[in-house]
Design a protein around this motif. Sequence first.
Motif, PDB file in Angstrom:
ATOM      1  N   UNK A 133     -20.552 -18.744  20.715  1.00 32.47           N
ATOM      2  CA  UNK A 133     -20.902 -17.805  21.785  1.00 32.47           C
ATOM      3  C   UNK A 133     -22.366 -17.400  21.633  1.00 32.47           C
ATOM      4  N   UNK A 134     -23.039 -17.219  22.765  1.00 35.25           N
ATOM      5  CA  UNK A 134     -24.429 -16.774  22.727  1.00 35.25           C
ATOM      6  C   UNK A 134     -24.539 -15.519  21.865  1.00 35.25           C
ATOM      7  N   UNK A 135     -25.529 -15.500  20.986  1.00 34.54           N
ATOM      8  CA  UNK A 135     -25.638 -14.412  20.010  1.00 34.54           C
ATOM      9  C   UNK A 135     -25.736 -13.044  20.682  1.00 34.54           C
ATOM     10  N   UNK A 136     -26.339 -12.969  21.857  1.00 34.35           N
ATOM     11  CA  UNK A 136     -26.464 -11.687  22.542  1.00 34.35           C
ATOM     12  C   UNK A 136     -25.139 -11.206  23.124  1.00 34.35           C
ATOM     13  N   UNK A 137     -24.164 -12.114  23.239  1.00 35.48           N
ATOM     14  CA  UNK A 137     -22.864 -11.738  23.809  1.00 35.48           C
ATOM     15  C   UNK A 137     -21.840 -11.366  22.748  1.00 35.48           C
ATOM     16  N   UNK A 138     -22.142 -11.663  21.477  1.00 38.57           N
ATOM     17  CA  UNK A 138     -21.140 -11.470  20.422  1.00 38.57           C
ATOM     18  C   UNK A 138     -20.688 -10.017  20.331  1.00 38.57           C
ATOM     19  N   UNK A 139     -21.617  -9.093  20.179  1.00 34.53           N
ATOM     20  CA  UNK A 139     -21.224  -7.697  20.000  1.00 34.53           C
ATOM     21  C   UNK A 139     -20.570  -7.105  21.247  1.00 34.53           C
ATOM     22  N   UNK A 140     -21.046  -7.405  22.482  1.00 34.97           N
ATOM     23  CA  UNK A 140     -20.308  -6.932  23.662  1.00 34.97           C
ATOM     24  C   UNK A 140     -18.878  -7.460  23.724  1.00 34.97           C
ATOM     25  N   UNK A 141     -18.677  -8.721  23.327  1.00 39.10           N
ATOM     26  CA  UNK A 141     -17.325  -9.280  23.337  1.00 39.10           C
ATOM     27  C   UNK A 141     -16.431  -8.554  22.338  1.00 39.10           C
ATOM     28  N   UNK A 142     -16.905  -8.402  21.110  1.00 39.27           N
ATOM     29  CA  UNK A 142     -16.114  -7.704  20.092  1.00 39.27           C
ATOM     30  C   UNK A 142     -15.897  -6.251  20.505  1.00 39.27           C
ATOM     31  N   UNK A 143     -16.931  -5.630  21.059  1.00 37.22           N
ATOM     32  CA  UNK A 143     -16.804  -4.248  21.508  1.00 37.22           C
ATOM     33  C   UNK A 143     -15.773  -4.088  22.616  1.00 37.22           C
ATOM     34  N   UNK A 144     -15.681  -5.074  23.504  1.00 41.27           N
ATOM     35  CA  UNK A 144     -14.698  -5.001  24.587  1.00 41.27           C
ATOM     36  C   UNK A 144     -13.277  -5.052  24.042  1.00 41.27           C
ATOM     37  N   UNK A 145     -13.049  -5.929  23.065  1.00 40.99           N
ATOM     38  CA  UNK A 145     -11.714  -6.020  22.467  1.00 40.99           C
ATOM     39  C   UNK A 145     -11.385  -4.747  21.695  1.00 40.99           C
ATOM     40  N   UNK A 146     -12.336  -4.262  20.914  1.00 43.58           N
ATOM     41  CA  UNK A 146     -12.103  -3.018  20.173  1.00 43.58           C
ATOM     42  C   UNK A 146     -11.799  -1.862  21.123  1.00 43.58           C
ATOM     43  N   UNK A 147     -12.564  -1.768  22.221  1.00 45.80           N
ATOM     44  CA  UNK A 147     -12.353  -0.676  23.171  1.00 45.80           C
ATOM     45  C   UNK A 147     -10.967  -0.765  23.812  1.00 45.80           C
ATOM     46  N   UNK A 148     -10.537  -1.980  24.146  1.00 47.85           N
ATOM     47  CA  UNK A 148      -9.203  -2.154  24.724  1.00 47.85           C
ATOM     48  C   UNK A 148      -8.126  -1.706  23.736  1.00 47.85           C
ATOM     49  N   UNK A 149      -8.253  -2.153  22.491  1.00 46.92           N
ATOM     50  CA  UNK A 149      -7.239  -1.817  21.490  1.00 46.92           C
ATOM     51  C   UNK A 149      -7.215  -0.317  21.225  1.00 46.92           C
ATOM     52  N   UNK A 150      -8.384   0.282  21.057  1.00 48.22           N
ATOM     53  CA  UNK A 150      -8.444   1.717  20.767  1.00 48.22           C
ATOM     54  C   UNK A 150      -7.816   2.512  21.901  1.00 48.22           C
ATOM     55  N   UNK A 151      -8.151   2.159  23.137  1.00 47.59           N
ATOM     56  CA  UNK A 151      -7.568   2.869  24.273  1.00 47.59           C
ATOM     57  C   UNK A 151      -6.069   2.707  24.339  1.00 47.59           C
ATOM     58  N   UNK A 152      -5.594   1.482  24.098  1.00 47.71           N
ATOM     59  CA  UNK A 152      -4.160   1.222  24.178  1.00 47.71           C
ATOM     60  C   UNK A 152      -3.394   1.964  23.092  1.00 47.71           C
ATOM     61  N   UNK A 153      -3.879   1.882  21.849  1.00 46.63           N
ATOM     62  CA  UNK A 153      -3.115   2.509  20.767  1.00 46.63           C
ATOM     63  C   UNK A 153      -3.181   4.030  20.857  1.00 46.63           C
ATOM     64  N   UNK A 154      -4.282   4.574  21.336  1.00 47.42           N
ATOM     65  CA  UNK A 154      -4.338   6.026  21.492  1.00 47.42           C
ATOM     66  C   UNK A 154      -3.337   6.494  22.543  1.00 47.42           C
ATOM     67  N   UNK A 155      -3.199   5.722  23.632  1.00 49.84           N
ATOM     68  CA  UNK A 155      -2.193   6.086  24.636  1.00 49.84           C
ATOM     69  C   UNK A 155      -0.791   5.973  24.050  1.00 49.84           C
ATOM     70  N   UNK A 156      -0.528   4.888  23.324  1.00 46.39           N
ATOM     71  CA  UNK A 156       0.801   4.686  22.758  1.00 46.39           C
ATOM     72  C   UNK A 156       1.142   5.764  21.731  1.00 46.39           C
ATOM     73  N   UNK A 157       0.190   6.096  20.873  1.00 42.10           N
ATOM     74  CA  UNK A 157       0.438   7.130  19.860  1.00 42.10           C
ATOM     75  C   UNK A 157       0.584   8.494  20.514  1.00 42.10           C
ATOM     76  N   UNK A 158      -0.215   8.762  21.561  1.00 43.43           N
ATOM     77  CA  UNK A 158      -0.081  10.034  22.284  1.00 43.43           C
ATOM     78  C   UNK A 158       1.312  10.156  22.895  1.00 43.43           C
TER      79      UNK A 158
END
Length: 226
Positions: A133-158
């Motif tokens: 993957x283009x080096x400039x896209x790596x952190x946005x891609x990882x950040x998108x997955x992390x953001x999805x997981x964090x949002x999902x698990x916070x809703x589930x735990x809430x």
Amino acid sequence: MLVWERPEPPSRPVPASLSRDRIVRAAIRLADADGLEAVSLRKVAAVLGVGPMRLYGYIASKEELLDLMVDAIHAEIRPVGDDWREVLRSLAETTRQAAHEHEWLCDLLGGRPQLGPHALARGEAVVAALGAVDVDAVMPVVGAVDAYVIGAVRREIAERRAERASGMDQRHWQASLGPYLERTFATGRFPALATVVRDAAHLDADETFRIGLDFLLDGIGAGISR
């Protein structure tokens, strides 16, 4: 000097031997049992049978202790796979699993940057899988997955916490709200919502997480291929 680089004091067998690992494991046991509010240096010291001042040779503050606890759980998050999609899926699923096993983790995910050795090892595995993957896209891609997981698990735990507080599981809670929603939808003000509530499949948390993750990974794949 950050706690990751600061050496531990020499081991003392009397009155009780200590290490950062023993301190962190005791704190995790407290948090697993009763949440983050149960974690303090005084309570951890009591569990270990030492005076609170003994802990300050290993940990300078509660904030450092929380950082060490989060990093210890990152040791359980080991993404695997043969390509970027498998690794990102594994990252999402193992992070979600860790958050459900250690409910307090969802309150700390996405906070201060995680720079401990286990968090860095997790990051190395993920970034290595994105080598094409283009080096400039790596952190946005990882950040998108992390953001999805964090949002999902916070809703589930809430939702889990709300169920415990109310004494009602999701099925009983939905049933209790049914008459209100029927009256509200009968006004005709919310036709799109009414259609979804009445006609869409009622998915459980696992299915909802999987489908949402599929959409996200499909979007990432489309972006990578451009």
